[in-house]
Enzyme design. Structure first.
Site, PDB file in Angstrom:
ATOM      1  N   GLU A   9     -25.786  14.711  -8.666  1.00  0.00           N
ATOM      2  CA  GLU A   9     -27.196  15.065  -8.920  1.00  0.00           C
ATOM      3  C   GLU A   9     -27.926  14.765  -7.622  1.00  0.00           C
ATOM      4  O   GLU A   9     -28.159  13.601  -7.299  1.00  0.00           O
ATOM      5  CB  GLU A   9     -27.775  14.197 -10.045  1.00  0.00           C
ATOM      6  CG  GLU A   9     -27.058  14.294 -11.372  1.00  0.00           C
ATOM      7  CD  GLU A   9     -27.518  15.490 -12.202  1.00  0.00           C
ATOM      8  OE1 GLU A   9     -28.369  16.268 -11.730  1.00  0.00           O
ATOM      9  OE2 GLU A   9     -27.003  15.632 -13.317  1.00  0.00           O
TER      10      GLU A   9
ATOM     11  N   CYS B 175     -36.689  13.820  -7.561  1.00  0.00           N
ATOM     12  CA  CYS B 175     -35.782  14.865  -7.058  1.00  0.00           C
ATOM     13  C   CYS B 175     -36.257  16.250  -7.491  1.00  0.00           C
ATOM     14  O   CYS B 175     -36.137  17.213  -6.756  1.00  0.00           O
ATOM     15  CB  CYS B 175     -34.374  14.604  -7.555  1.00  0.00           C
ATOM     16  SG  CYS B 175     -34.340  14.308  -9.324  1.00  0.00           S
TER      17      CYS B 175
HETATM   18  P1  NAP Z   1     -29.196   7.949  -1.146  1.00  0.00           P
HETATM   19  O1  NAP Z   1     -29.533   7.356   0.151  1.00  0.00           O
HETATM   20  O2  NAP Z   1     -28.240   9.075  -1.170  1.00  0.00           O
HETATM   21  O3  NAP Z   1     -28.685   6.762  -2.066  1.00  0.00           O
HETATM   22  C1  NAP Z   1     -28.280   6.932  -3.399  1.00  0.00           C
HETATM   23  C2  NAP Z   1     -27.320   5.832  -3.761  1.00  0.00           C
HETATM   24  O4  NAP Z   1     -26.122   5.980  -3.004  1.00  0.00           O
HETATM   25  C3  NAP Z   1     -27.845   4.445  -3.455  1.00  0.00           C
HETATM   26  O5  NAP Z   1     -27.365   3.547  -4.436  1.00  0.00           O
HETATM   27  C4  NAP Z   1     -27.209   4.181  -2.106  1.00  0.00           C
HETATM   28  O6  NAP Z   1     -27.126   2.822  -1.795  1.00  0.00           O
HETATM   29  C5  NAP Z   1     -25.839   4.796  -2.287  1.00  0.00           C
HETATM   30  N1  NAP Z   1     -25.138   5.154  -1.066  1.00  0.00           N
HETATM   31  C6  NAP Z   1     -25.632   5.281   0.195  1.00  0.00           C
HETATM   32  N2  NAP Z   1     -24.643   5.640   1.041  1.00  0.00           N
HETATM   33  C7  NAP Z   1     -23.509   5.746   0.310  1.00  0.00           C
HETATM   34  C8  NAP Z   1     -22.146   6.083   0.611  1.00  0.00           C
HETATM   35  N3  NAP Z   1     -21.767   6.400   1.836  1.00  0.00           N
HETATM   36  N4  NAP Z   1     -21.253   6.094  -0.407  1.00  0.00           N
HETATM   37  C9  NAP Z   1     -21.617   5.793  -1.661  1.00  0.00           C
HETATM   38  N5  NAP Z   1     -22.874   5.449  -2.008  1.00  0.00           N
HETATM   39  C10 NAP Z   1     -23.817   5.433  -1.033  1.00  0.00           C
HETATM   40  O7  NAP Z   1     -30.472   8.475  -1.903  1.00  0.00           O
HETATM   41  P2  NAP Z   1     -31.785   7.669  -2.174  1.00  0.00           P
HETATM   42  O8  NAP Z   1     -32.582   7.697  -0.929  1.00  0.00           O
HETATM   43  O9  NAP Z   1     -31.504   6.362  -2.826  1.00  0.00           O
HETATM   44  O10 NAP Z   1     -32.468   8.576  -3.306  1.00  0.00           O
HETATM   45  C11 NAP Z   1     -33.219   9.650  -3.015  1.00  0.00           C
HETATM   46  C12 NAP Z   1     -32.423  10.932  -3.175  1.00  0.00           C
HETATM   47  O11 NAP Z   1     -31.897  11.023  -4.475  1.00  0.00           O
HETATM   48  C13 NAP Z   1     -33.294  12.145  -3.020  1.00  0.00           C
HETATM   49  O12 NAP Z   1     -32.648  13.088  -2.207  1.00  0.00           O
HETATM   50  C14 NAP Z   1     -33.445  12.654  -4.436  1.00  0.00           C
HETATM   51  O13 NAP Z   1     -33.728  14.012  -4.528  1.00  0.00           O
HETATM   52  C15 NAP Z   1     -32.154  12.293  -5.029  1.00  0.00           C
HETATM   53  N6  NAP Z   1     -32.260  12.205  -6.495  1.00  0.00           N
HETATM   54  C16 NAP Z   1     -31.675  13.167  -7.247  1.00  0.00           C
HETATM   55  C17 NAP Z   1     -31.781  13.136  -8.628  1.00  0.00           C
HETATM   56  C18 NAP Z   1     -31.151  14.197  -9.464  1.00  0.00           C
HETATM   57  O14 NAP Z   1     -31.000  13.988 -10.661  1.00  0.00           O
HETATM   58  N7  NAP Z   1     -30.782  15.327  -8.920  1.00  0.00           N
HETATM   59  C19 NAP Z   1     -32.456  12.089  -9.251  1.00  0.00           C
HETATM   60  C20 NAP Z   1     -33.041  11.111  -8.458  1.00  0.00           C
HETATM   61  C21 NAP Z   1     -32.920  11.185  -7.067  1.00  0.00           C
HETATM   62  P3  NAP Z   1     -28.382   2.064  -1.095  1.00  0.00           P
HETATM   63  O15 NAP Z   1     -29.625   2.769  -1.449  1.00  0.00           O
HETATM   64  O16 NAP Z   1     -28.302   0.738  -1.697  1.00  0.00           O
HETATM   65  O17 NAP Z   1     -28.126   2.090   0.354  1.00  0.00           O
END
Ligand code: NAP
Ligand code: MG
Length: 488
Positions: free
Chosen positions: A267, A301
């Protein structure tokens, strides 16, 4: 913290009294450990990180940083627990999930205050939206636990095993519920990692999961940053990864799991189009625009971050929108009057500010209401950009903040082409009083979720998910069970 300009046509004269929610009786520990195998235990390497209150940038608590050794312990606990959990009847599993749902309801106030403290969202949103929806999600999937044979008739669904779940910081408890509830209902065991900046409600959830009496090892909650997430993704005993987060990390995870036995759902990000036709109920549409982009500071998102207004009503819509923006209250997330809270982290604020600069350099015309932002903490005024076109980066890229781009259109074909011209395909909104036009548009728009005359409405019974670079797989509804089962 509020601002006033007296030229607003919507605003009556009113006095703003701060009414912050009390933090009395909210239990926040100084230090949080990992929840593994039914116990809170210290991380093997002994490292902790700070979680901050984004409205002040003051420390709230220390949170354990799980290394790959801790993740391995969590996966082994989940693997062991799977042997008996997967053999329980659906009815028995359902009892625990119902109990978790009820416990969330009982502690709703505590969850709401912690969510707003740790993440920066207005208390009105955490209290009225995030926490009730999280409880509903557990209730809904608890109901499915003993009815899987009806969900998949003649197919004999079986759980996958250990599921690794990684969630973002924008809806911390709600995303944990979206992940855990269907996984448990279908008989899997779980290792879940919340985002680094917002671990506290997931850890509070660990406490009530513990209280529910669910067998040890069925749910394990490990905190940490990206590396902890990567350790879950790469663990050989994990049978499925469910990830919600950015498209960049999603792509990395897809590569990391390619060619393995692991099932995957992603997602990811979005750049939702919100389309207003000249025959729409304009005042409702203006409220819809506000909700689409300023709900949760735009950290959504599926936010309606690209507004398309039919040319004949563009001037009136933009005027009304600006007037409405003048009335928005920005400030203390714990204040019940607050409409826009704090940006989740300094890093995210820098990203948003950088996009605002890019928008200006690209020639966009900016509008921000006259507001006094608090001195400490991370804040961004609600922002509009007009005079932008399809080629602008602020129109193409996900900003994940309270920043809206506005474009106009004349014909249906033109707006369909513009709305679909993005790498993302998560959400869209259509505002028209004409039912035929509404159905036509929903066929033509390439997005997983399309709202008609509303925006950002969520329900446990309806599937949610994306197309194109917004990911694949659905969460919610009957569709949300499928990623967690395999068939003979
Ligand atoms: P993110 O940087 O991709 O992080 C998401 C999660 O993944 C966090 O728990 C993060 O840990 C972890 N993570 C980071 N690098 C990783 C890796 N290499 N391997 C595995 N896990 C890893 O995203 P975010 O900034 O937290 O969230 C914002 C994004 O989420 C936006 O792009 C938004 O559109 C998207 N989103 C999508 C939905 C949907 O349902 N489509 C819903 C909500 C949000 P840390 O944060 O602890 O570093
Ligand atoms: Mg925090």
């Amino acid at each position: 913290m509020q601002k006033n300009k007296d030229n607003s046509m919507f605003k009556a004269s009113w006095t703003y009294n701060e009414a912050p929610e009390s933090t009395d009786h909210i239990q926040i520990k100084k230090k949080y450990d990992l929840y593994i195998d039914g116990k809170f235990s210290k991380p093997i390497k002994g490292k902790y990180f700070d979680t901050l209150n984004p409205s002040t940038n003051e420390k709230i608590a220390s949170v354990a940083e799980a290394t790959s050794e801790d993740v391995d312990a969590a996966v082994q606990a989940a693997k062991k627990a799977f042997e008996s959990w997967s053999k329980l009847t659906g009815k028995e599993r359902g009892k625990y999930i119902f109990r978790i749902a009820r416990l969330i309801q009982e502690r709703a106030r505590e969850f709401a205050v912690i969510e707003s403290l740790d993440g920066g969202k207005p208390i009105r949103e955490s209290r009225d939206i995030d926490i009730p929806l999280a409880a509903n999600h557990f209730f809904y999937y608890a109901g499915w636990a003993d009815k899987l044979a009806y969900a998949f008739p003649n197919r004999n669904p079986k759980p996958i095993g250990v599921v690794g779940q990684i969630i973002p910081w924008n809806f911390p408890l709600l995303m944990a519920a979206w992940k855990l509830a269907p996984a448990l209902a279908t008989g899997n065991t779980v290792v879940l990692k919340p985002a680094e900046t917002t671990s506290l409600t997931a850890l509070k959830l660990a406490e009530i999961i513990h209280e529910s009496g669910i067998p040890k090892g069925v749910v394990n909650i490990v905190t940490g940053a990206g590396e902890t997430g990567a350790a879950i993704v790469n663990h050989p005993d994990v049978g499925k990864i469910a990830f919600t987060g950015s498209t960049n990390v999603g792509k990395y995870i897809q590569k990391a799991t390619a060619g393995t036995h692991k099932k995957l759902t992603l997602e990811l990000g979005g750049k939702g189009a919100n389309i207003i036709f000249e025959d729409a109920a304009i005042d409702q549409a203006v409220e819809g625009i506000i909700n689409a982009i300023f709900f949760n500071q735009g950290h959504v998102c599926c936010a309606g971050s690209r507004l398309f207004v039919q040319e004949s009503v563009a001037d009136i819509v933009i005027d009304k929108l600006k007037n409405r923006m003048e009335t928005l209250i920005i400030g203390n997330p714990l204040d019940k009057n607050t409409d826009i809270g704090a940006i989740n982290s300094k890093k995210q604020l820098q990203t948003i500010e950088n996009y605002i600069k890019i928008g200006l350099n690209e020639g966009g015309e900016i509008y921000q209401p006259d507001c006094n932002l608090p001195k400490n903490g991370n804040w961004c005024a609600p922002t509009l950009f007009i005079n932008v076109s399809q080629s602008h980066r602020i129109v193409q890229e996900e900003i994940f903040g309270p920043v809206l781009t506005i474009q106009t259109f004349r014909t249906i074909n033109e707006v369909v082409e513009k709305a679909n011209n993005t790498p993302y395909g998560l959400s869209a909104g259509v505002w028209t009083q004409n039912g035929a036009k509404m159905f036509h548009l929903t066929q033509k728009l390439n997005a997983g979720v399309i709202w008609g005359n509303t925006f950002n409405k969520f329900d446990a019974t309806s599937p949610f998910g994306g197309t194109k670079e917004s990911g694949f797989g659905r969460e919610g509804g009957l569709h949300g069970l499928k990623p967690y089962v395999k068939f003979d």
